[in-house]
Design a protein around this motif. Structure first.
Motif, mmCIF file in Angstrom:
data_model
loop_
_atom_site.group_PDB
_atom_site.id
_atom_site.type_symbol
_atom_site.label_atom_id
_atom_site.label_comp_id
_atom_site.label_asym_id
_atom_site.label_seq_id
_atom_site.Cartn_x
_atom_site.Cartn_y
_atom_site.Cartn_z
ATOM 1 N N LYS A 64 79.262 37.470 75.332
ATOM 2 C CA LYS A 64 78.428 37.856 74.195
ATOM 3 C C LYS A 64 79.090 37.462 72.874
ATOM 4 C CE LYS A 64 75.767 41.799 72.438
ATOM 5 N NZ LYS A 64 75.489 43.255 72.604
ATOM 6 N N ALA A 65 80.432 37.426 72.882
ATOM 7 C CA ALA A 65 81.174 37.038 71.681
ATOM 8 C C ALA A 65 81.237 35.524 71.494
ATOM 9 C CB ALA A 65 82.597 37.607 71.740
ATOM 10 N N GLY A 66 80.626 34.775 72.431
ATOM 11 C CA GLY A 66 80.542 33.329 72.271
ATOM 12 C C GLY A 66 81.519 32.513 73.088
ATOM 13 N N TRP A 67 82.320 33.168 73.934
ATOM 14 C CA TRP A 67 83.291 32.468 74.767
ATOM 15 C C TRP A 67 82.689 32.126 76.133
ATOM 16 C CZ3 TRP A 67 87.982 31.096 72.777
ATOM 17 C CH2 TRP A 67 88.406 31.771 71.629
ATOM 18 N N LYS A 68 83.271 31.115 76.778
ATOM 19 C CA LYS A 68 82.850 30.744 78.127
ATOM 20 C C LYS A 68 83.685 31.490 79.171
ATOM 21 C CE LYS A 68 81.271 26.032 77.084
ATOM 22 N NZ LYS A 68 81.490 24.585 77.373
ATOM 23 N N ILE A 69 83.062 31.768 80.301
ATOM 24 C CA ILE A 69 83.754 32.312 81.464
ATOM 25 C C ILE A 69 83.721 31.235 82.546
ATOM 26 C CG2 ILE A 69 83.814 34.126 83.225
ATOM 27 C CD1 ILE A 69 84.245 35.297 80.515
ATOM 28 N N VAL A 70 84.867 30.871 83.094
ATOM 29 C CA VAL A 70 84.927 29.738 84.017
ATOM 30 C C VAL A 70 85.579 30.126 85.349
ATOM 31 C CG1 VAL A 70 86.024 27.483 84.425
ATOM 32 C CG2 VAL A 70 84.918 27.954 82.234
ATOM 33 N N TYR A 71 84.956 29.657 86.431
ATOM 34 C CA TYR A 71 85.548 29.741 87.776
ATOM 35 C C TYR A 71 86.329 28.460 88.001
ATOM 36 C CZ TYR A 71 85.765 29.406 92.886
ATOM 37 O OH TYR A 71 86.187 29.247 94.188
ATOM 38 N N PHE A 72 87.628 28.604 88.292
ATOM 39 C CA PHE A 72 88.510 27.458 88.487
ATOM 40 C C PHE A 72 88.951 27.431 89.952
ATOM 41 C CE2 PHE A 72 92.551 25.147 88.285
ATOM 42 C CZ PHE A 72 92.237 24.086 87.449
ATOM 43 N N GLY A 73 88.202 26.677 90.753
ATOM 44 C CA GLY A 73 88.426 26.674 92.202
ATOM 45 C C GLY A 73 89.622 25.884 92.676
ATOM 46 N N LYS A 74 90.364 25.272 91.770
ATOM 47 C CA LYS A 74 91.555 24.495 92.151
ATOM 48 C C LYS A 74 92.778 25.393 92.310
ATOM 49 C CE LYS A 74 89.076 20.795 91.701
ATOM 50 N NZ LYS A 74 88.552 20.113 92.910
ATOM 51 N N SER A 75 92.682 26.624 91.855
ATOM 52 C CA SER A 75 93.770 27.595 91.999
ATOM 53 C C SER A 75 93.347 28.684 92.975
ATOM 54 C CB SER A 75 94.125 28.219 90.648
ATOM 55 O OG SER A 75 94.684 27.255 89.780
ATOM 56 N N LYS A 76 94.345 29.271 93.677
ATOM 57 C CA LYS A 76 94.021 30.253 94.708
ATOM 58 C C LYS A 76 95.000 31.422 94.712
ATOM 59 C CE LYS A 76 92.183 26.796 97.979
ATOM 60 N NZ LYS A 76 92.301 26.251 99.351
ATOM 61 N N ILE A 77 94.472 32.573 95.073
ATOM 62 C CA ILE A 77 95.305 33.722 95.404
ATOM 63 C C ILE A 77 94.776 34.324 96.698
ATOM 64 C CG2 ILE A 77 95.843 34.265 92.992
ATOM 65 C CD1 ILE A 77 93.864 36.657 93.276
ATOM 66 N N ILE A 78 95.613 35.108 97.339
ATOM 67 C CA ILE A 78 95.178 35.915 98.476
ATOM 68 C C ILE A 78 94.988 37.340 97.987
ATOM 69 C CG2 ILE A 78 95.760 36.800 100.767
ATOM 70 C CD1 ILE A 78 97.505 34.324 101.183
ATOM 71 N N HIS A 79 93.895 37.958 98.376
ATOM 72 C CA HIS A 79 93.605 39.336 97.976
ATOM 73 C C HIS A 79 93.518 40.198 99.229
ATOM 74 C CE1 HIS A 79 90.802 42.297 95.637
ATOM 75 N NE2 HIS A 79 92.028 42.756 95.793
ATOM 76 N N TYR A 80 94.481 41.096 99.373
ATOM 77 C CA TYR A 80 94.513 41.978 100.543
ATOM 78 C C TYR A 80 93.634 43.207 100.305
ATOM 79 C CZ TYR A 80 98.301 39.027 102.133
ATOM 80 O OH TYR A 80 99.047 37.950 102.527
ATOM 81 N N LYS A 81 92.339 42.926 100.258
ATOM 82 C CA LYS A 81 91.348 43.953 99.982
ATOM 83 C C LYS A 81 91.215 44.873 101.194
ATOM 84 C CE LYS A 81 87.150 43.464 97.209
ATOM 85 N NZ LYS A 81 85.994 42.574 96.948
ATOM 86 N N GLY A 82 90.923 46.158 100.940
ATOM 87 C CA GLY A 82 90.740 47.087 102.044
ATOM 88 C C GLY A 82 89.559 46.698 102.910
ATOM 89 N N ALA A 83 89.721 46.799 104.220
ATOM 90 C CA ALA A 83 88.650 46.457 105.152
ATOM 91 C C ALA A 83 87.475 47.412 104.968
ATOM 92 C CB ALA A 83 89.163 46.522 106.589
#
Length: 285
Positions: free
Chosen positions: A209-228
């Protein structure tokens, strides 16, 4: 200082330790600081982390647990970096992911925040890492698992390339690489009305809303140990999940929708919350 990396710990000693090690074990082309906020853990995780990383990490001990948003804000106020990375304590940063995103942000000055490819322990993509903003229509399809071919109703953006780079609406709070000036433009950090869900969607909404872009950068990765999802959840977490829906809708959507739509949305959230709490009673038995 180029980047302030913020991790909120709440009784997750080993997970938080692994997250920090996944950063400091690698070479980075930019300067950074790591700030760990302990959200009033009732175990000895803070003491153990301080012993492990006393010379490498800055620690903030909160006297009470006011939620994920509030914990991050404590560190954002003290962050010295031109960028702020909000990173969950149950993640592991892979390879040179941070360097890639840092370089991308340096080259794309109109981008306010960037996320990466978030991989679950199962090896699947965490769909929350690239989303549309929720609205009554796409939320209805998602919550009731109704298939749709209309791209406008695709909350999780499933048709997009996992390895691609593109502008989206919303990232996940597990990994948000944010330009400090974008945070200043929206008046600071996360909305502490949210306890532990929804604050990431709200933050992205305000940044865009403030005029900035939000970007998904698929070239970088993390693992997320989310609860099952099969594990029994605490009733408070279920309540906070649906409470976050209510807060977000009332804050951003209620003013642009008719009163009868608002009433249906609030009723739907209440019914789903009650139903989920009831069904949760029988899990794990």
């Amino acid at each position: 200082m180029d980047c302030s990396i913020i991790v909120v710990n709440y009784q997750t000693y080993q997970l938080t330790k692994d997250t920090i090690n996944s950063i400091i074990d690698k070479f980075h082309s930019f300067s950074y600081e790591i700030i760990v906020v302990d959200n009033a853990s009732k175990d000895d995780s803070l003491d153990k982390l301080q012993k492990d990383f006393k010379d490498k990490v800055k620690f903030i001990a909160s006297k009470e647990n006011n939620g994920f948003a509030a914990g991050n804000n404590l560190a954002i106020e003290k962050a010295k970096g031109r960028y702020v990375l909000l990173l969950n304590s149950d993640t592991v940063v892979l390879d040179d992911s941070l360097d890639k995103i840092y370089k991308y942000m340096e080259e794309n000055v109109d981008v306010g925040a960037t996320g990466c490819q978030v991989i679950l322990e199962s090896g699947e993509l965490d769909k929350a890492c690239r989303r549309s903003f929720p609205n009554p229509q796409n939320a209805f399809y998602r919550l009731f698992h109704i298939p749709t071919k209309n791209k406008k109703d695709n909350y999780n953006l499933d048709e997009l390339d996992d390895d691609g780079i593109y502008e989206i609406d919303c990232l996940t709070g597990a990994f948000m690489f944010i330009r400090k000036t974008a945070l200043k433009d929206i008046g600071g950090g996360l909305d502490e009305t949210f306890f532990m869900y929804g604050e990431d969607i709200d933050l992205c909404y305000r940044i865009k809303k403030a005029g900035w872009k939000i970007v998904y950068f698929g070239k970088s990765k993390i693992i997320h140990y989310k609860g099952a999802s099969s594990k029994k959840q605490k009733s408070k977490l279920i309540y906070e999940f649906y409470r976050a829906m209510y807060i977000y809708y009332k804050k951003h959507m209620a003013k642009i929708n008719p009163f009868f739509i608002n009433g249906l949305v609030y009723l739907g959230i209440a019914i789903l919350c009650i139903l989920k709490l009831f069904l949760n009673l029988f899990k794990g038995k």
